[in-house]
Structure formats: structure tokens, C-alpha cells
Motif scaffolding. Structure first.
Motif, short mmCIF file in Angstrom:
data_model
loop_
_atom_site.label_atom_id
_atom_site.label_comp_id
_atom_site.label_asym_id
_atom_site.label_seq_id
_atom_site.Cartn_x
_atom_site.Cartn_y
_atom_site.Cartn_z
N HIS A 317 0.81 -1.22 0.00
CA HIS A 317 0.00 0.00 0.00
C HIS A 317 0.84 1.27 0.00
O HIS A 317 0.36 2.32 -0.43
CB HIS A 317 -0.95 0.00 1.20
N GLY A 318 2.06 1.23 0.53
CA GLY A 318 3.03 2.28 0.31
C GLY A 318 2.81 3.61 0.99
O GLY A 318 3.15 4.64 0.41
N ASN A 319 2.28 3.67 2.20
CA ASN A 319 2.17 4.93 2.94
C ASN A 319 3.31 4.99 3.95
O ASN A 319 3.25 4.39 5.03
CB ASN A 319 0.82 5.03 3.65
N ALA A 320 4.36 5.73 3.61
CA ALA A 320 5.58 5.74 4.42
C ALA A 320 5.35 6.33 5.81
O ALA A 320 5.93 5.86 6.79
CB ALA A 320 6.68 6.52 3.69
N VAL A 321 4.50 7.38 5.90
CA VAL A 321 4.27 8.03 7.19
C VAL A 321 3.59 7.07 8.17
O VAL A 321 4.03 6.90 9.31
CB VAL A 321 3.42 9.30 7.01
N ILE A 322 2.52 6.45 7.71
CA ILE A 322 1.80 5.51 8.57
C ILE A 322 2.71 4.34 8.95
O ILE A 322 2.72 3.88 10.11
CB ILE A 322 0.53 5.00 7.87
N TYR A 323 3.49 3.86 7.99
CA TYR A 323 4.40 2.75 8.24
C TYR A 323 5.42 3.12 9.31
O TYR A 323 5.66 2.37 10.27
CB TYR A 323 5.10 2.36 6.95
N GLY A 324 6.04 4.31 9.17
CA GLY A 324 7.04 4.74 10.14
C GLY A 324 6.46 4.92 11.52
O GLY A 324 7.07 4.50 12.52
N VAL A 325 5.29 5.55 11.61
CA VAL A 325 4.65 5.76 12.91
C VAL A 325 4.30 4.43 13.56
O VAL A 325 4.49 4.23 14.77
CB VAL A 325 3.38 6.63 12.75
#
Length: 414
Positions: A317-325
Motif C-alpha cells: 500500500h506504500g504509505n511511508a508516514v503511517i508505516y514509520g509511525v
């Protein structure tokens, strides 16, 4: 247009199968020791499923890894060029990392690059095999000499953990067998695929011999081939006979595997091209099980799987912000769980019921092994290994130094 060479995924699948066996072996030993101490008033229960799994894995897995490494080292210049970046640099990095991990678990540790800690010996030894193969392969009797050294290693007390001499001598013949095994010779061995009855008999014989070694062979730790008879209650001929049996078992298992493993792309072939994260990271889980018990160890395996799942979701899905958080929050929660004491009632425990014991043991080992090939752990490995010192430059320096020494020796001889 030229024909595009099709990749033979048998080798990748073989490596994938082998690397998943490594955490199973290490978890089996530490969990078996724990179960024996808690419920059997003994040590490792060699005459059990744990013993069967442990012996089966340790009579051929590292030998097979060495065989495959030798097989793909035929281009000796290339093997030398990549030896440092592929093996020695990761060895140096993780020797330092596991020095601090051992301090965390043991309270103290010694940092020694000449006595490889735990399973890191494999990287240390393979560096020397591949780096010096270009020069060693010039000697006609190298393979017979290596086989003699294989048997002598069990008799020489100094062949132990220092410089991993015991294992280097014990596994070198399998590296050379792979190196000298041409595609044509391997194809002849694989003709057994046309004779399934022979393969069934071979498999039955290998299993039967493993049972013999379970009940009448040396102690389980002997099968690591890292120490001489002086560390075990064995006579010289018992060690030599056991080494002969292990040699035949290893050759038999390798023969069986290259005939039954498919050549098509599959999930295990993907695992086989990402073996290093599994090899180095699962060692921490082994320490967790040893110091905190099987229940906590299984929770640690699930933790590894959680980070793997997050990275797979991110990849899709590629959402870096959500992944990092999510990664940060997960790390905080995990640290809190281990530091708050909520897991303390489980410390040092494992289930007495054998079915539950084996489910947690091998379920955890497979969960961890499969999770470590997920993007999160592959990226973490790359981040740790690709440090400020790059292997390629060090390899060129080592090659230059080696050639300079050779030239000096030649001039002095003349």
C-alpha cells in the motif's frame, strides 16, 4: 538473438530449505536442554524427537551449505573479489553487535575476532575458503588432503573454536566437493530422479542411520564437529567411525535433495536468495529462549513476524508516514512489555506437554525463519552491513597486499 539462460531454482530452493533448518536446529538444542532440566532431570534428550531433528539437521545442513558455496565458487577471481563484502565484513559487523547482545544477556562478554562467537564461524570460515581458493585449487591433491584433515580434526586438541579450526577442517572437504562438482557431474547424480524407488530406499537408509546415531552415537554437541575427542568421552576410533558415518550421511542427504527438490520458482527459492538476515538475526531469539524461556521466546518470534507483516503491508500500500509511525509505536509497546515486568511470570518456563512444547518450538522457529526474509528485516540487515567501510575497497586492499607478498617471496626465491 541469443537464448536467455533459464535460472535453475533448485539451488535457491535448496538454500531456502537449509536456512529454515538453522533456527530449527538452534531452537531445538536450547529448548531440549530446557525441557530436560525442567522435567527429565537430565540434559538434552537425544533419544527423542528433539534428538532426531537435531542430528538430522546437523549431519548435513552446514555440509550442504558448504557444498553449494563451493559449487558457485568456480570463478575463483570473482569468489575472491566478493569474499570480503559477502562474508568477512558481515562477520566483523555482527561480531561487534553480538558482543553487546551477549553483554545484555550475560552481563559480560569478550570481544574476540579470532574466536568466532556462536554461529558466526560460518562467515569467518567461508571468507578464507573463497578468498584463498584461487591459490589452493592449484594443488592437485587438495581434496584427498582435506579429507585426511577432516578425520585428523577429531584427534587434534588444538582444533577447536580458535580461528574456528575444528569446523574449518571438518567442512572444507564439502566445499571442495562442491567446487570440483561440474554441471555434468551434478547432472549424472540427478539421473536418480528417474529412479524413484532408489530415492525411497536412500531416504529410508538415511533416516534409519540417524536413529542409529541417536541411540548409539556420540553426544548431541559432537555433531557440530567443532571439538576433538578430548572434549568428549570417546576413543580415537569411535570419533573416526562417527565422522565416517556423518560424511556418508551428508553425501547421501545432498544426493537425495538435489534429486527431489524442484527446479521451478517457489517461495522457498525466494527464501534461498535472502538467507543472511535469517542466519544472523535468529541468534538473538535463541538467546531470548535460553534466558527467558520458551513462552517468552515464542512471543519474541511473533514480534519478529509483526514487523515482517507491517513491511509487507507497506510494500503493498506504500504509505511511508503511517508505516514509520506504526513501527515506532510497535517498538515502544514491545520495549514496555519487556521492561514493565508483565511477561515476568513466564520467565524460564516451557510447557511440559510434549505436543504444546513441539508446537511452540517448531512453530516459533518456522515463524521466525519465514519472517526474517520480509522487507523490514532485509532492509535492517542491509543497513547494518552497508556501513562506512565498504567491502569492495577492503577486498582490493587485501588482494593487493597478498599479491605484493607473493611477488616479494618470488623475488627472494630467485
Amino acid at each position: 538473438m541469443g537464448n536467455i539462460k533459464e535460472r535453475d531454482y533448485m539451488f535457491d530452493t535448496f538454500r531456502g530449505l537449509l536456512i529454515l533448518s538453522i533456527p530449527m536446529s538452534h531452537f531445538t538444542k536450547v529448548c531440549g536442554n530446557m525441557y530436560g532440566e525442567l522435567f527429565l532431570n537430565s540434559g538434552f534428550p537425544k533419544e527423542s524427537l528433539c534428538g532426531f531433528v537435531y542430528i538430522t539437521i546437523n549431519v548435513f545442513v552446514m555440509q550442504a551449505f558448504m557444498f553449494l558455496s563451493g559449487y558457485f565458487s568456480k570463478k575463483t577471481d570473482r569468489a575472491q573479489e566478493t569474499a570480503f563484502s559477502t562474508f568477512m565484513w558481515p562477520y566483523l559487523v555482527f561480531t561487534v553487535i553480538y558482543y553487546f547482545i551477549r553483554i545484555f544477556f550475560f552481563g559480560n562478554a569478550n570481544l574476540s575476532f579470532l574466536s568466532p562467537p556462536f554461529a558466526l564461524w560460518f562467515l569467518f570460515v567461508l571468507f578464507f575458503f573463497r578468498f584463498f581458493l584461487k591459490y589452493m585449487s592449484k594443488y592437485k591433491w587438495l581434496l584427498p588432503v582435506s579429507i585426511v584433515m577432516y578425520f585428523m580434526a577429531g584427534q587434534i586438541e588444538e582444533f577447536g573454536s580458535y580461528l574456528a579450526l575444528g569446523r574449518a577442517a571438518s567442512y572444507f572437504p564439502f566445499f571442495l566437493i562442491g567446487y570440483y562438482c561440474s554441471k555434468e557431474r551434478l547432472a549424472k547424480v540427478q539421473q536418480l530422479r528417474k529412479k524413484p524407488a532408489v530415492l525411497v530406499i536412500l531416504a529410508a537408509a538415511l533416516v534409519a542411520m540417524t536413529f542409529v546415531m541417536m541411540y548409539h552415537g556420540p553426544a548431541a554437541s559432537w555433531f557440530l564437529l567443532k571439538e576433538s575427542v578430548h572434549s568428549f568421552n570417546l576413543l580415537w576410533w569411535q570419533d573416526a567411525l562417527s565422522r565416517l558415518i556423518v560424511f556418508m550421511l551428508a553425501c547421501g542427504w545432498i544426493t537425495l535433495m538435489v534429486n527431489i527438490i524442484p527446479s521451478k520458482k517457489n517461495f522457498l527459492s525466494y527464501v534461498g536468495v535472502n538467507t543472511m538476515p535469517v542466519y544472523v538475526f535468529h541468534l538473538t531469539l535463541r538467546y531470548v529462549i535460553e534466558f527467558y524461556g520458551l513462552y517468552v521466546g515464542f512471543i519474541a518470534c511473533l514480534t519478529v513476524a509483526w514487523f515482517a507483516i507491517l513491511s509487507l503491508i507497506y510494500k503493498k500500500h506504500g504509505n511511508a508516514v503511517i508505516y514509520g509511525v506504526t513501527i515506532v509505536i510497535s517498538a515502544v509497546v514491545i520495549i514496555w512489555m519487556y521492561s514493565s515486568g508483565c511477561l515476568q511470570p513466564l520467565y524460564g518456563l516451557c510447557p511440559e506437554n510434549k505436543l504444546a512444547f513441539y508446537l511452540l518450538l517448531y512453530g516459533g522457529a518456522l515463524t521466525a525463519g519465514l519472517s526474517f526474509v520480509a522487507p523490514f528485516w532485509i532492509k535492517l540487515y542491509d543497513l547494518l552491513v552497508d556501513g562506512p567501510l565498504r567491502g569492495s575497497s577492503m577486498t582490493r586492499w587485501l588482494q593487493k597486499t597478498w599479491k605484493t607478498d607473493q611477488n616479494c617471496d618470488s623475488k627472494q626465491a630467485n
